[in-house]
Design a protein around this motif. Sequence first.
Motif, PDB file in Angstrom:
ATOM      1  N   SER A  60      -3.972 -15.029  17.236  1.00  0.00           N
ATOM      2  CA  SER A  60      -4.878 -14.872  16.098  1.00  0.00           C
ATOM      3  C   SER A  60      -5.832 -13.702  16.311  1.00  0.00           C
ATOM      4  N   GLY A  61      -6.373 -13.585  17.527  1.00  0.00           N
ATOM      5  CA  GLY A  61      -7.272 -12.477  17.811  1.00  0.00           C
ATOM      6  C   GLY A  61      -6.590 -11.132  17.671  1.00  0.00           C
ATOM      7  N   ALA A  62      -5.350 -11.031  18.170  1.00  0.00           N
ATOM      8  CA  ALA A  62      -4.609  -9.775  18.056  1.00  0.00           C
ATOM      9  C   ALA A  62      -4.329  -9.430  16.596  1.00  0.00           C
ATOM     10  N   VAL A  63      -3.988 -10.422  15.797  1.00  0.00           N
ATOM     11  CA  VAL A  63      -3.716 -10.181  14.374  1.00  0.00           C
ATOM     12  C   VAL A  63      -4.974  -9.711  13.652  1.00  0.00           C
ATOM     13  N   LEU A  64      -6.122 -10.315  13.958  1.00  0.00           N
ATOM     14  CA  LEU A  64      -7.382  -9.908  13.323  1.00  0.00           C
ATOM     15  C   LEU A  64      -7.736  -8.468  13.666  1.00  0.00           C
ATOM     16  N   ILE A  65      -7.552  -8.072  14.929  1.00  0.00           N
ATOM     17  CA  ILE A  65      -7.856  -6.697  15.326  1.00  0.00           C
ATOM     18  C   ILE A  65      -6.902  -5.719  14.645  1.00  0.00           C
ATOM     19  N   ALA A  66      -5.619  -6.064  14.613  1.00  0.00           N
ATOM     20  CA  ALA A  66      -4.652  -5.187  13.949  1.00  0.00           C
ATOM     21  C   ALA A  66      -4.965  -5.046  12.464  1.00  0.00           C
ATOM     22  N   THR A  67      -5.386  -6.127  11.831  1.00  0.00           N
ATOM     23  CA  THR A  67      -5.746  -6.072  10.406  1.00  0.00           C
ATOM     24  C   THR A  67      -6.968  -5.180  10.192  1.00  0.00           C
ATOM     25  N   ALA A  68      -7.946  -5.256  11.076  1.00  0.00           N
ATOM     26  CA  ALA A  68      -9.135  -4.417  10.953  1.00  0.00           C
ATOM     27  C   ALA A  68      -8.785  -2.940  11.089  1.00  0.00           C
ATOM     28  N   VAL A  69      -7.934  -2.612  12.053  1.00  0.00           N
ATOM     29  CA  VAL A  69      -7.525  -1.211  12.242  1.00  0.00           C
ATOM     30  C   VAL A  69      -6.751  -0.709  11.027  1.00  0.00           C
ATOM     31  N   ALA A  70      -5.851  -1.535  10.507  1.00  0.00           N
ATOM     32  CA  ALA A  70      -5.086  -1.135   9.324  1.00  0.00           C
ATOM     33  C   ALA A  70      -5.993  -0.940   8.117  1.00  0.00           C
ATOM     34  N   THR A  71      -7.022  -1.775   7.978  1.00  0.00           N
ATOM     35  CA  THR A  71      -7.960  -1.635   6.859  1.00  0.00           C
ATOM     36  C   THR A  71      -8.723  -0.324   6.934  1.00  0.00           C
ATOM     37  N   VAL A  72      -9.160   0.055   8.126  1.00  0.00           N
ATOM     38  CA  VAL A  72      -9.887   1.321   8.290  1.00  0.00           C
ATOM     39  C   VAL A  72      -8.987   2.509   7.954  1.00  0.00           C
ATOM     40  N   ARG A  73      -7.775   2.502   8.428  1.00  0.00           N
ATOM     41  CA  ARG A  73      -6.854   3.604   8.133  1.00  0.00           C
ATOM     42  C   ARG A  73      -6.582   3.722   6.638  1.00  0.00           C
ATOM     43  N   TYR A  74      -6.391   2.586   5.998  1.00  0.00           N
ATOM     44  CA  TYR A  74      -6.150   2.602   4.557  1.00  0.00           C
ATOM     45  C   TYR A  74      -7.363   3.125   3.799  1.00  0.00           C
ATOM     46  N   GLU A  75      -8.561   2.724   4.240  1.00  0.00           N
ATOM     47  CA  GLU A  75      -9.779   3.144   3.550  1.00  0.00           C
ATOM     48  C   GLU A  75     -10.014   4.651   3.706  1.00  0.00           C
ATOM     49  N   TRP A  76      -9.701   5.194   4.874  1.00  0.00           N
ATOM     50  CA  TRP A  76      -9.874   6.624   5.077  1.00  0.00           C
ATOM     51  C   TRP A  76      -8.896   7.428   4.228  1.00  0.00           C
TER      52      TRP A  76
END
Length: 256
Positions: A60-76
């Motif tokens: 779960s922790g790994a999935v949350l971190i991966a989701t956060a990184v993907a969100t930042v890339r998408y937002e940029w």
Amino acid sequence: MKPEPRSRPRPKRRSAATHPNRQAQAALLFLLGVTVLHTGLTDLHLRYVRAGLRPLLLLSGAVLIATAVATVRYEWRRRPREDGHAPHREPRISWLLALPLFALILVAPPPLGSYSATRTGTALREPPGFPDLPARGPLRLGVAEYAARAVHDNGRHLRGRPLRITGFVALDRAGAPYLVRMSLNCCAADAQPVKIALTGSIPPVLQPDTWLEITGTYTPRRTKDPVNDGPVPYVEVVRAEPVPPPADPYDGTWNG
């Protein structure tokens, strides 16, 4: 004269003072993932869930971190470029949402103890079977295993055997001492006590929540839990020694 055309109302924008933008949301998501990973990689997770759920916490922790990184890339990638407007900054008050995450690491809740045990009836259940015990030597049993064998197997394989059992002390309203271990099905929220009544060479002064290792023998004597009238077996105490609390204060291996 022709009436002047009415201007169309502009669509209302969400106030940046009350809604964090996606970058702030991603940061909070990242912090949550790091907190979950930290909890799963240390013994801290044993305060919340049974030991067998550790792999799910790490995933779960790994999935949350991966989701956060993907969100930042998408937002940029989707930042507006044609009008030159900068995106809204996140309101500072939104970072207060991170405080519970730091509290989870810095202020771990204590495990459930005698207060909960004396206000909840014993949760002893009959297991589907009883594994074989060593033929010789003292038996080291958990509270729930001893209670299940003493009540539902009539102590058949416990008679005449020296026993060692570890748990914490709880005293009922009448001052009767019990050796207790909280049993888990999933997490601390569903923890319920399993109790053993003490008789024999009991220390004259017992403090609730003190962890003891009991050396003793089986006795067919039983009593009823004053909370729910559930069966509570006795153990004949020969010696009782204080011990440090275990790394895993809960018992999720027995009791059904």
